[in-house]
Design an enzyme around this catalytic site. Structure first.
Site, PDB file in Angstrom:
ATOM      1  N   SER A 147      -1.376  -0.703   0.383  1.00 18.68           N
ATOM      2  CA  SER A 147      -2.336  -0.547  -0.592  1.00 18.68           C
ATOM      3  C   SER A 147      -3.954  -0.275   0.106  1.00 18.68           C
ATOM      4  O   SER A 147      -4.568   0.362  -0.412  1.00 18.68           O
ATOM      5  CB  SER A 147      -2.768  -1.866  -1.046  1.00 18.68           C
ATOM      6  OG  SER A 147      -3.140  -2.778  -0.417  1.00 18.68           O
ATOM      7  N   ILE A 154      -0.418  -7.768   2.447  1.00 14.34           N
ATOM      8  CA  ILE A 154       0.168  -8.976   2.114  1.00 14.34           C
ATOM      9  C   ILE A 154       1.633  -8.548   2.156  1.00 14.34           C
ATOM     10  O   ILE A 154       2.637  -9.438   1.888  1.00 14.34           O
ATOM     11  CB  ILE A 154      -0.115  -9.404   0.658  1.00 14.34           C
ATOM     12  CG1 ILE A 154       0.424 -10.834   0.356  1.00 14.34           C
ATOM     13  CG2 ILE A 154       0.308  -8.363  -0.498  1.00 14.34           C
ATOM     14  CD1 ILE A 154       0.088 -11.393  -1.123  1.00 14.34           C
ATOM     15  N   GLY A 155       1.986  -7.255   2.368  1.00 13.50           N
ATOM     16  CA  GLY A 155       3.257  -6.713   2.177  1.00 13.50           C
ATOM     17  C   GLY A 155       3.560  -5.557   3.172  1.00 13.50           C
ATOM     18  O   GLY A 155       4.527  -4.791   3.307  1.00 13.50           O
ATOM     19  N   LYS A 158     -11.956  -1.130   2.595  1.00  9.33           N
ATOM     20  CA  LYS A 158     -11.205  -1.067   1.679  1.00  9.33           C
ATOM     21  C   LYS A 158     -11.644  -1.750   0.186  1.00  9.33           C
ATOM     22  O   LYS A 158     -12.630  -2.571   0.508  1.00  9.33           O
ATOM     23  CB  LYS A 158      -9.977  -1.964   1.778  1.00  9.33           C
ATOM     24  CG  LYS A 158      -8.977  -2.046   0.597  1.00  9.33           C
ATOM     25  CD  LYS A 158      -7.491  -2.777   1.164  1.00  9.33           C
ATOM     26  CE  LYS A 158      -6.334  -2.683   0.222  1.00  9.33           C
ATOM     27  NZ  LYS A 158      -5.352  -3.502   0.807  1.00  9.33           N
ATOM     28  N   SER A 197       0.096  -3.609   3.647  1.00  5.91           N
ATOM     29  CA  SER A 197      -0.727  -2.792   3.138  1.00  5.91           C
ATOM     30  C   SER A 197      -1.904  -2.451   4.284  1.00  5.91           C
ATOM     31  O   SER A 197      -2.941  -1.544   4.055  1.00  5.91           O
ATOM     32  CB  SER A 197      -1.476  -3.429   2.138  1.00  5.91           C
ATOM     33  OG  SER A 197      -0.880  -3.521   0.842  1.00  5.91           O
TER      34      SER A 197
END
EC number: 3.5.1.4
Lengths: 563, 563
Positions: free
Chosen positions: A212, A233-234, A128, A236
């Protein structure tokens, strides 16, 4: 130069890095070719197809035993990744030459020593675009970061500094070859930025690849990489994994080394982003995690816990499946909670079916399922959301300001934020979160009364999102992924099925829970979604990476879709 | 009622809880009797003296084998604690009746089952007045908290709620009998508040007992308790331990359960307060820590790591001492860094001598000492200090405002703070801290080049404070304790020697580093300090509790003062 010029130049530079012979001149439209996972194969040789069909653990085995050369493997994935980018817009950085050089060195090492340099010998690994790699830029989707180190010029780190994990991957024998697209800010389940545009879902280009780590999801989904690293973090890691039919591990905080990796809102430490792998099977998640933990990352990253891979934890799952010789253990079984809905937004029909199929497969295999009726998720989600807006977008706004580029609508909520939280408000949120975590922990413990195993449930099965994948611009609800981050639990996504419009019809007569739920249900259109991957997640307690990976590996053997 | 009235009422209620027959009518003045550790013994019976001379692990052995009754042990410590409070002002809460009832139940259990209920069977354990105990108030030194639950009325938790660790201690068989004094705010190395006044050092009442677990330090120092629990965000376990000739363990964050314990600035999560034991020997630190970890605290506290006591870590130290049968292992040795000074404030002569004596004892035993020359501590201390003033004292000011009582001068710096940090400033501090921790970790790793063991140093020996104990109102420098908190390292204090005015003269011709250093050196007066305990600390990496406790146990055997 305007930000548009800089973005265009970068966009073109990415394409230019793709060798001419790998260019697609007649790229099909989305409507003509929504699914490009098979389409792509026409451009690949028989050998390339054979190589790129393999999972990372298979490649490690073949390269590690000298059967395949790292160079051949690397070239095959470079080719497939090049095609992928042209169809999906999933790459930010291409460094094939460096990769092939590295692969040659691995082959030379093998030729001389007749052994692998490490457990990932010859395995191409995509990253990433938050990871810093020597010789390569990190834009993280911000036009303003191009030509800088995390937005700053003249730091001396530009294209020189390398994230700790990158170095560890090299030590393990991995071949790094590209960096993948992200949504600017990293705070979206769709991948869109002003440099590469929008990253499409290879299995169904009418849909998002997720985010993400959406470039990872798309690239690995189309087998342009066998293994990649994302962050979460949520959701991703798990969102792109689920949207692309992949296995993705969200470890708990402190397990894998984040040191020296670019980030958004760095220093917010109520809910931390974590790094973790995405791959085409569970064995590859295990391989990667072991390869890192065996290097004792707590000696290079002060935030990593001194916690090696715990084989006993893995065995705590495996001993309830078989006795290690393939023989069913009498009486040994696992117990799962199943969260069919969080009561805030209901899963759409294909996601509901995926949960049902996984549950049925586990029951068929003799395991136990109980309803998961935890404390309400809403207070958890509300408290968690605060942590992501503590700084009222100060960090991300400053990144946009560097170039003057606009925010994508997916993250435009940052624009409306005005007031930073102050210390006492942050502290109050932390206390609130701690109380909610305690309540959830107590609930989990209490399930010992519901199970017949003498243990609380071993894991929780639940949706990862209300939809199989988001439609562009329509990612309306994150609660199914974020509750895991808020509790810092370990979680792995597993692919379960694909949408079949003949089976997964609209829910006629559905009564919406509220407006948002109604919109999300309406967005589910069987015609559009037909053929899309449907994944779900298996959630373990905090720091239970060994157990959830073992569960994913087991589930993979149970599902017709797995393996 | 004025705050003065409320404080007086509470102060008198504490005294009233001491049985008449245990009252001291002729309490000596400080000047007449600075050292009361022997003086106190005139009031105790031969049996009480025998019991209270024992360490917690010895008591556990005697009560756990039925040799002693828990009731006798409890009564003996209640008596000695009562005397201690009258001489030192070290108790906030006395609940002897409940303790004796609990002890009787333990004796009945033993009589019936012929075995101990747990590893702490019959061991009296004192608690810093942050722990909530059923039936007992928690004032934490605030007048405004009296009659409330953490400053709030009508919560339903008053005198009912119990901290998780308290319940675990009961499960292990501990007998809880009193809560000990703290400085209001907890943010001082001296223990002073408007309820009980100032807690004195039993070995030398001209000096501070330390803080913020100063009541624990004084009480255990005078053997009014064999074992206690404190908390440490900047030295609050280690300071009172060192000042009172005790062993104290500051574990890293996440090792022991803090859940449900009152705190200051709760929710500040850049540098967290941790709970840990103080005791008269290292074996008792181990006993307590094992008793808690064996109950798997990660199932009751969501912030505790799933990390049982790791015998292998302990063995990593012990195998370099002897082979387990008391035979020296050929070639096995440990390597220590020694920090003689942090270059900001120099240790005073007796502390310097304590370091030298410990170093000499280790060298004599065949171990290796190298100079510890880490990255400068100043940036670390500056960044760490910010975290303690993030909320500009909002939390503690609101606690003072409840009653209108004034702050003691030891914590009056809070009064001057005006502006809370905002989210982006806190985030920047966290990033800064992470970088500093990384730098320190890299330095620690680099010592492998200096040692002959093939390992980086096993631990660091350093002062815990520049002075053996602070003189009242003169605790001018915390850097020797706080650097450990800022890095989240594990650390244990060990007593090394006592001040001997004949040996530890002033440093004639000393050239001060700066004004503060000059003041601290001037404050060292051999006449005043004569007879005071001098402890130092042994610091391990993060989460190395097993190793530092093993080191403390070893050092205890090397020093003439130990054991």
């Amino acid at each position: 130069m305007t930000w548009q010029d800089i973005a265009k130049q970068k966009r073109e530079a990415i394409l230019t890095a793709i060798p001419q012979e790998w260019r697609i001149s007649d790229s099909p439209s989305i409507e003509d070719q929504p699914d490009v996972t098979i389409y792509i194969e026409q451009y690949l040789s028989k050998e390339e197809l054979e190589i790129t069909a393999c999972s990372a653990d298979q490649i490690a085995q073949k390269c590690g035993s000298g059967e395949w050369s790292a160079e051949d493997v690397t070239r095959a994935f470079c080719h497939r990744a090049s095609l992928a980018h042209q169809l999906l817009h999933c790459l930010h950085e291409i460094f094939f030459d460096a990769a092939i050089e590295d692969a040659k060195k691995l082959d030379a090492y093998y030729a001389e020593h007749k052994r692998a340099v490490g457990p990932l010998h010859g395995v191409p690994v995509s990253l990433k675009d938050q990871f810093h790699v020597k010789g390569v830029e990190t834009s993280m989707g911000y036009v303003g970061w191009i030509g800088t180190f995390e937005g700053k010029k003249g730091t001396g780190k530009e294209k020189v500094y390398e994230s700790e994990m990158v170095t560890m991957l090299r030590t393990a024998g991995a071949v790094l070859f590209c960096k993948t697209s992200v949504p600017h800010t990293l705070m979206s389940g769709e991948t869109v930025n002003n440099i590469i545009g929008y990253t499409l879902n290879p299995k169904n280009r009418r849909l998002a690849s997720g985010g993400s780590s959406g470039g990872e999801g798309a690239l690995i989904g189309i087998r342009g990489s066998p293994l990649g690293l994302g962050s979460d973090i949520g959701g991703s890691i798990r969102i792109p994994a689920a949207f692309n039919g992949l296995y993705g591990l969200r470890p708990s905080t402190g397990r894998l080394p984040y040191h020296g990796i670019a980030n958004s809102m760095d220093g917010q430490n109520s809910i931390l982003s974590v790094v973790g792998p995405l791959a085409t099977n569970a064995a590859s998640l295990r391989l990667l995690t072991l390869a890192l933990l065996d290097q004792k990352p707590w000696f290079v990253d002060p935030m990593v816990l001194e916690m090696p891979w715990r084989y006993m934890e893995e065995n705590a799952i495996n001993e309830n499946i078989h006795d290690g010789r393939g023989i069913e253990k009498p009486g040994g079984k696992l117990s799962f909670g199943v969260l069919e809905t969080d009561g805030i937004v209901n899963p759409t029909p294909p996601v509901r079916r995926a949960i049902e199929e996984l549950v049925a497969a586990l029951e068929e295999a003799g395991h136990e399922i109980i309803p998961w009726t935890p404390p309400p998720h809403k207070p958890l989600l509300d408290a968690g959301f605060k942590t992501w807006i503590f700084d009222s977008g100060t960090d991300v706004k400053s990144a946009f300001a560097l170039s003057g580029e606009p925010m994508a609508k997916q993250v435009a909520f940052f624009e409306k934020l005005e007031k930073e939280y102050k210390a006492s408000e942050i502290a109050a949120t932390n206390v609130e979160l701690r109380g909610l975590r305690k309540g959830y922990l107590d609930y989990w413990n209490s399930t010992i009364k519901e199970t017949s195993t003498g243990r609380p449930v071993d894991a929780v099965i639940c949706p990862l999102a209300p939809f199989p994948a988001a439609r562009p611009g329509r990612y309306g609800y994150y609660g199914y992924s974020t509750w895991v981050n808020i509790l810092d639990y370990s979680s792995v996504t597993v692919p379960v099925t694909v949408v079949d419009k003949a089976v997964d019809g609209r829910d006629e007569g559905y009564v919406a829970l509220d407006e948002r739920d109604g919109e999300i249900q309406d967005d589910y259109d069987p015609e559009i979604y037909d053929g899309a991957h449907v994944g779900v997640q298996i959630v373990g307690r905090r720091l239970q990476e060994e157990r959830v990976v073992a569960l994913a590996a087991y589930v993979e053997t149970l599902l017709p879709f797995g393996g």
